[in-house]
Design a protein around this motif. Structure first.
Motif, PDB file in Angstrom:
ATOM      1  N   PHE A  67     -13.935 -28.656 -39.626  1.00 14.78           N
ATOM      2  CA  PHE A  67     -13.071 -27.479 -39.255  1.00 14.78           C
ATOM      3  C   PHE A  67     -12.638 -26.961 -40.767  1.00 14.78           C
ATOM      4  O   PHE A  67     -12.660 -27.779 -41.828  1.00 14.78           O
ATOM      5  N   THR A  68     -12.168 -25.795 -40.770  1.00 14.11           N
ATOM      6  CA  THR A  68     -11.785 -25.078 -41.981  1.00 14.11           C
ATOM      7  C   THR A  68     -10.526 -24.428 -41.840  1.00 14.11           C
ATOM      8  O   THR A  68     -10.518 -23.443 -40.916  1.00 14.11           O
ATOM      9  N   ILE A  69      -9.605 -24.534 -42.781  1.00 16.69           N
ATOM     10  CA  ILE A  69      -8.270 -23.829 -42.769  1.00 16.69           C
ATOM     11  C   ILE A  69      -8.308 -22.691 -43.633  1.00 16.69           C
ATOM     12  O   ILE A  69      -8.758 -22.813 -44.659  1.00 16.69           O
ATOM     13  N   SER A  70      -7.623 -21.674 -43.440  1.00 17.03           N
ATOM     14  CA  SER A  70      -7.654 -20.383 -44.257  1.00 17.03           C
ATOM     15  C   SER A  70      -6.669 -19.690 -44.039  1.00 17.03           C
ATOM     16  O   SER A  70      -6.056 -19.864 -42.884  1.00 17.03           O
ATOM     17  N   ARG A  71      -6.038 -18.692 -44.972  1.00 14.55           N
ATOM     18  CA  ARG A  71      -5.114 -18.067 -44.752  1.00 14.55           C
ATOM     19  C   ARG A  71      -5.201 -16.523 -45.275  1.00 14.55           C
ATOM     20  O   ARG A  71      -5.952 -16.128 -46.060  1.00 14.55           O
ATOM     21  N   ASP A  72      -4.300 -15.723 -44.519  1.00  9.30           N
ATOM     22  CA  ASP A  72      -4.536 -14.159 -44.937  1.00  9.30           C
ATOM     23  C   ASP A  72      -3.112 -13.805 -45.178  1.00  9.30           C
ATOM     24  O   ASP A  72      -2.421 -13.517 -44.363  1.00  9.30           O
ATOM     25  N   ASN A  73      -2.572 -13.737 -46.398  1.00  9.65           N
ATOM     26  CA  ASN A  73      -1.329 -13.383 -46.660  1.00  9.65           C
ATOM     27  C   ASN A  73      -0.848 -11.810 -46.433  1.00  9.65           C
ATOM     28  O   ASN A  73       0.122 -11.603 -45.974  1.00  9.65           O
ATOM     29  N   ALA A  74      -1.895 -11.281 -46.419  1.00  9.77           N
ATOM     30  CA  ALA A  74      -1.529  -9.600 -46.133  1.00  9.77           C
ATOM     31  C   ALA A  74      -1.150  -9.542 -44.487  1.00  9.77           C
ATOM     32  O   ALA A  74      -0.855  -8.769 -44.166  1.00  9.77           O
ATOM     33  N   LYS A  75      -1.981 -10.465 -43.945  1.00  6.30           N
ATOM     34  CA  LYS A  75      -1.664 -10.239 -42.337  1.00  6.30           C
ATOM     35  C   LYS A  75      -0.555 -11.426 -41.818  1.00  6.30           C
ATOM     36  O   LYS A  75      -0.410 -11.444 -40.622  1.00  6.30           O
TER      37      LYS A  75
ATOM     38  N   PHE B 123      -5.553 -19.331 -40.242  1.00  5.42           N
ATOM     39  CA  PHE B 123      -6.578 -19.586 -39.270  1.00  5.42           C
ATOM     40  C   PHE B 123      -7.027 -21.031 -39.169  1.00  5.42           C
ATOM     41  O   PHE B 123      -6.889 -21.940 -40.464  1.00  5.42           O
ATOM     42  N   LEU B 124      -7.774 -21.476 -38.105  1.00  7.16           N
ATOM     43  CA  LEU B 124      -8.443 -22.823 -38.224  1.00  7.16           C
ATOM     44  C   LEU B 124      -9.695 -22.454 -37.416  1.00  7.16           C
ATOM     45  O   LEU B 124     -10.066 -22.242 -36.166  1.00  7.16           O
ATOM     46  N   GLN B 125     -10.710 -22.600 -38.159  1.00  4.69           N
ATOM     47  CA  GLN B 125     -12.273 -22.526 -37.875  1.00  4.69           C
ATOM     48  C   GLN B 125     -12.720 -23.772 -37.542  1.00  4.69           C
ATOM     49  O   GLN B 125     -12.754 -24.523 -38.129  1.00  4.69           O
ATOM     50  N   MET B 126     -13.203 -23.990 -36.100  1.00  3.75           N
ATOM     51  CA  MET B 126     -13.553 -25.238 -35.561  1.00  3.75           C
ATOM     52  C   MET B 126     -14.990 -25.093 -35.120  1.00  3.75           C
ATOM     53  O   MET B 126     -15.363 -24.417 -34.247  1.00  3.75           O
ATOM     54  N   ASN B 127     -15.659 -25.906 -35.760  1.00  6.71           N
ATOM     55  CA  ASN B 127     -17.255 -25.954 -35.335  1.00  6.71           C
ATOM     56  C   ASN B 127     -17.430 -27.382 -35.091  1.00  6.71           C
ATOM     57  O   ASN B 127     -16.939 -28.398 -35.236  1.00  6.71           O
ATOM     58  N   SER B 128     -18.615 -27.474 -34.403  1.00  6.80           N
ATOM     59  CA  SER B 128     -19.329 -28.578 -33.804  1.00  6.80           C
ATOM     60  C   SER B 128     -18.231 -29.337 -33.053  1.00  6.80           C
ATOM     61  O   SER B 128     -18.001 -30.507 -33.177  1.00  6.80           O
TER      62      SER B 128
END
Length: 124
Positions: free
Chosen positions: A68-76, A80-85
């Protein structure tokens, strides 16, 4: 009024991927540390991942590290949470949460705003 709205959940086969989104409103997103928690049927809600507003430092539960990878877009105003496998044990309702602190704690008590959750179901 602070609001967090999750989306992106669904049904996926084991080994597949999903990307969850959480749109924030009514709060200063750029100064909000954000986290994802999940709750499986019959189990307590547990920490999944968090990202700091200060330096975008991240923290993950051992069970999702490397998948899993967490990321953020402050402009929006979105996290997000990208979940793989994905695996059947990842099946749960996923919640996003907000904290005004700069840290990335794992305790639910630190987070003061919560979304309604989005269901993720992984079939075997």
């Amino acid at each position: 009024q602070e609001q967090l709205a999750e989306s992106g959940g669904g049904l996926v086969q084991a080994g597949g991927s999903l990307r969850l989104s959480c749109a924030a409103s009514g709060l200063t997103f750029s100064r909000s540390s954000m986290a994802w928690f999940r709750q499986a049927p019959g189990k307590e809600r547990e920490f999944v991942a968090a990202i700091s507003w200060l330096d975008r430092t991240t923290n993950y539960a051992d069970s999702v590290k490397g998948r899993f990878t967490i990321s953020r877009d402050n402009a929006k105003n979105t996290v997000f949470l990208q979940m793989n496998s994905l695996q059947p044990e990842d099946t749960a309702v996923y919640y996003c949460a907000r904290s005004g602190g700069a840290g990335i704690p794992t305790s639910m008590s630190v987070y003061d705003s919560w979304g309604q959750g989005t269901q993720v179901t992984v079939s075997s």
